[in-house]
Design a protein around this motif. Sequence first.
Motif, PDB file in Angstrom:
ATOM      1  N   ASN A 145       0.843  -1.194   0.000  1.00  0.00           N
ATOM      2  CA  ASN A 145       0.000   0.000   0.000  1.00  0.00           C
ATOM      3  C   ASN A 145       0.889   1.259   0.000  1.00  0.00           C
ATOM      4  O   ASN A 145       1.541   1.553   0.985  1.00  0.00           O
ATOM      5  CB  ASN A 145      -0.882  -0.033   1.253  1.00  0.00           C
ATOM      6  N   PRO A 146       0.892   2.020  -1.121  1.00  0.00           N
ATOM      7  CA  PRO A 146       1.779   3.194  -1.171  1.00  0.00           C
ATOM      8  C   PRO A 146       1.412   4.253  -0.138  1.00  0.00           C
ATOM      9  O   PRO A 146       2.248   5.071   0.233  1.00  0.00           O
ATOM     10  CB  PRO A 146       1.598   3.723  -2.598  1.00  0.00           C
ATOM     11  N   LYS A 147       0.158   4.210   0.342  1.00  0.00           N
ATOM     12  CA  LYS A 147      -0.265   5.194   1.341  1.00  0.00           C
ATOM     13  C   LYS A 147      -0.028   4.701   2.766  1.00  0.00           C
ATOM     14  O   LYS A 147      -0.496   5.318   3.724  1.00  0.00           O
ATOM     15  CB  LYS A 147      -1.757   5.517   1.153  1.00  0.00           C
ATOM     16  N   CYS A 148       0.646   3.576   2.919  1.00  0.00           N
ATOM     17  CA  CYS A 148       0.946   3.079   4.262  1.00  0.00           C
ATOM     18  C   CYS A 148       2.095   3.880   4.860  1.00  0.00           C
ATOM     19  O   CYS A 148       3.077   4.164   4.185  1.00  0.00           O
ATOM     20  CB  CYS A 148       1.312   1.596   4.214  1.00  0.00           C
ATOM     21  N   ILE A 149       1.982   4.182   6.141  1.00  0.00           N
ATOM     22  CA  ILE A 149       3.022   4.960   6.829  1.00  0.00           C
ATOM     23  C   ILE A 149       4.385   4.274   6.717  1.00  0.00           C
ATOM     24  O   ILE A 149       5.415   4.930   6.606  1.00  0.00           O
ATOM     25  CB  ILE A 149       2.621   5.199   8.311  1.00  0.00           C
ATOM     26  N   ASN A 205       6.570   5.454   4.040  1.00  0.00           N
ATOM     27  CA  ASN A 205       6.785   6.897   3.979  1.00  0.00           C
ATOM     28  C   ASN A 205       7.602   7.451   5.138  1.00  0.00           C
ATOM     29  O   ASN A 205       7.866   8.649   5.181  1.00  0.00           O
ATOM     30  CB  ASN A 205       5.429   7.613   3.927  1.00  0.00           C
ATOM     31  N   GLU A 206       7.957   6.599   6.089  1.00  0.00           N
ATOM     32  CA  GLU A 206       8.779   7.017   7.224  1.00  0.00           C
ATOM     33  C   GLU A 206      10.030   6.146   7.251  1.00  0.00           C
ATOM     34  O   GLU A 206      10.012   5.010   6.755  1.00  0.00           O
ATOM     35  CB  GLU A 206       8.017   6.805   8.537  1.00  0.00           C
ATOM     36  N   HIS A 245       0.686  -4.348  10.161  1.00  0.00           N
ATOM     37  CA  HIS A 245       0.442  -3.864  11.517  1.00  0.00           C
ATOM     38  C   HIS A 245      -0.024  -2.415  11.507  1.00  0.00           C
ATOM     39  O   HIS A 245      -0.762  -1.987  12.386  1.00  0.00           O
ATOM     40  CB  HIS A 245       1.750  -3.985  12.316  1.00  0.00           C
ATOM     41  N   TYR A 246       0.378  -1.659  10.502  1.00  0.00           N
ATOM     42  CA  TYR A 246       0.090  -0.228  10.469  1.00  0.00           C
ATOM     43  C   TYR A 246      -1.177   0.086   9.683  1.00  0.00           C
ATOM     44  O   TYR A 246      -2.159   0.528  10.254  1.00  0.00           O
ATOM     45  CB  TYR A 246       1.301   0.543   9.931  1.00  0.00           C
ATOM     46  N   CYS A 247      -1.194  -0.172   8.379  1.00  0.00           N
ATOM     47  CA  CYS A 247      -2.360   0.242   7.592  1.00  0.00           C
ATOM     48  C   CYS A 247      -3.465  -0.810   7.601  1.00  0.00           C
ATOM     49  O   CYS A 247      -4.554  -0.567   7.096  1.00  0.00           O
ATOM     50  CB  CYS A 247      -1.957   0.589   6.159  1.00  0.00           C
ATOM     51  N   GLU A 248      -3.191  -2.001   8.169  1.00  0.00           N
ATOM     52  CA  GLU A 248      -4.176  -3.066   8.350  1.00  0.00           C
ATOM     53  C   GLU A 248      -4.626  -3.724   7.047  1.00  0.00           C
ATOM     54  O   GLU A 248      -5.590  -4.473   7.016  1.00  0.00           O
ATOM     55  CB  GLU A 248      -5.405  -2.561   9.152  1.00  0.00           C
ATOM     56  N   LYS A 249      -3.913  -3.428   5.957  1.00  0.00           N
ATOM     57  CA  LYS A 249      -4.234  -4.085   4.691  1.00  0.00           C
ATOM     58  C   LYS A 249      -3.690  -5.516   4.707  1.00  0.00           C
ATOM     59  O   LYS A 249      -2.625  -5.774   5.260  1.00  0.00           O
ATOM     60  CB  LYS A 249      -3.617  -3.331   3.512  1.00  0.00           C
TER      61      LYS A 249
END
Lengths: 145, 302
Positions: A110-114, A117-118, A137-141
């Motif tokens: 997911n390109p929009k997952c944190i 990007n961090e 764990h983060y974006c739940e996808k």
Amino acid sequence: MKKEELLVAALENGTVIDHIPSELVFKIVDLLDLQHEKRSVTIGYNLESEKIGRKGIIKVADRFFSDEEISRLSVTAPNVVLNIIRNYEVVEKKTVVIPDELHGIVRCPNPKCISNNEPMASFFHVIDKGERLLKCHYCEKELNV
Amino acid sequence: MHSLVTIADLSKEKLLSLLASAARFEAEPNRKTLDGRVVATLFFEPSTRTRLSFETAANRLGARVIGFSDAATSSSSKGESLKDTIMMVSNYADLIVMRHHLEGAARYASEVSPVPIINAGDGANQHPSQTMLDLYSILKTQGTLEGLDICLVGDLKYGRTVHSLIMAMRHFHPLFHFVAPTELAMPAEYKLYCHEHGIDYTEHTALDEELITGTDILYMTRVQRERFTDLMEYERVKNVYVLRADMLRHTRPNLRILHPLPRVGEIAYDVDNCPQAYYFQQAKNGLFVRQALICDCLEIEG
């Protein structure tokens, strides 16, 4: 012993990673950080295999991998076998077990997952080992590997 | 002290105690329980209505509020990482309310922050205070959360509020009716979630009077332009369902219409004067719910 079986030197002590699909040999070198290994490493690929056609093999002298290190291979090469060699004998065969959590091994699609990007490691929960289903764990996808 | 990242982390007992706390704040909203505290509202993505609601909640509790309303005015526009911004702000504030355009940002922030984080929306992922105010509105208008007929209409594919509502309602034996165009139908993973949690649902592509007649809560959603990568698809589906006053002639007396707002065209203005319209009060309920959430995260009696 026939000559063609002696193409690769036998190990006195160490680990032989066998049944590697040829194209994944260097990926595994990378995952186990063998570029920086100081002990002797023998890498072979495009070797004939009855099981998978062309296989790769990696021999590392005097090196025994931890379960955590082995689990890093669970996504890329789940079917490799690690032969533990002591005094020229295979004393144990280890298979790759997919762990409950994967840290920094799989990139979240997911390109929009944190995590993309961090400056941070990815983190997946393995929610179905048989189906090889992961959940970020983060974006739940969810992700199938 | 603890963070609030997703509604899925909350037990049934926790949900009910938060709703009871929100009811106490509705009865008495001005309480200086946070006197001397500082709450930061970090809105990396603008959301005026959510920010004003949280800031009002903090102010009515007596806290001071610091923060920014747009990432352009924060140091993230200079390339600072989220972690660094959170670490810096946590030096000043007792609690951070955060909205971010990236999914999972709140989870990550909660893991690096020494002070509690309240997720005020992380991209298309979670927005738990919205779900809590939806639950509060349902409880307040129906007198119970148990065994209700809930009709979800519109963008069920990208609409995170409806996904979170399904998760939150799993404790209360609802019957859901999903109404969406094929392009925006409820994703398989949420239908699987319903199966796994014994939640019954029906699926429809048309919003007809018969369906409205048999429901307790009509939850309308906006088709969000910003969630589409294909604008052709957006144009095709944006005005599929429009609720008008004449569709509400034979409803159950307890039917209430909810909408997370802002609406664009999906609820006609003539519905506003119908007794079933509840979306503006619903937004107001957000204030009391957010007061309850802030106190809970700081472990202050609410």
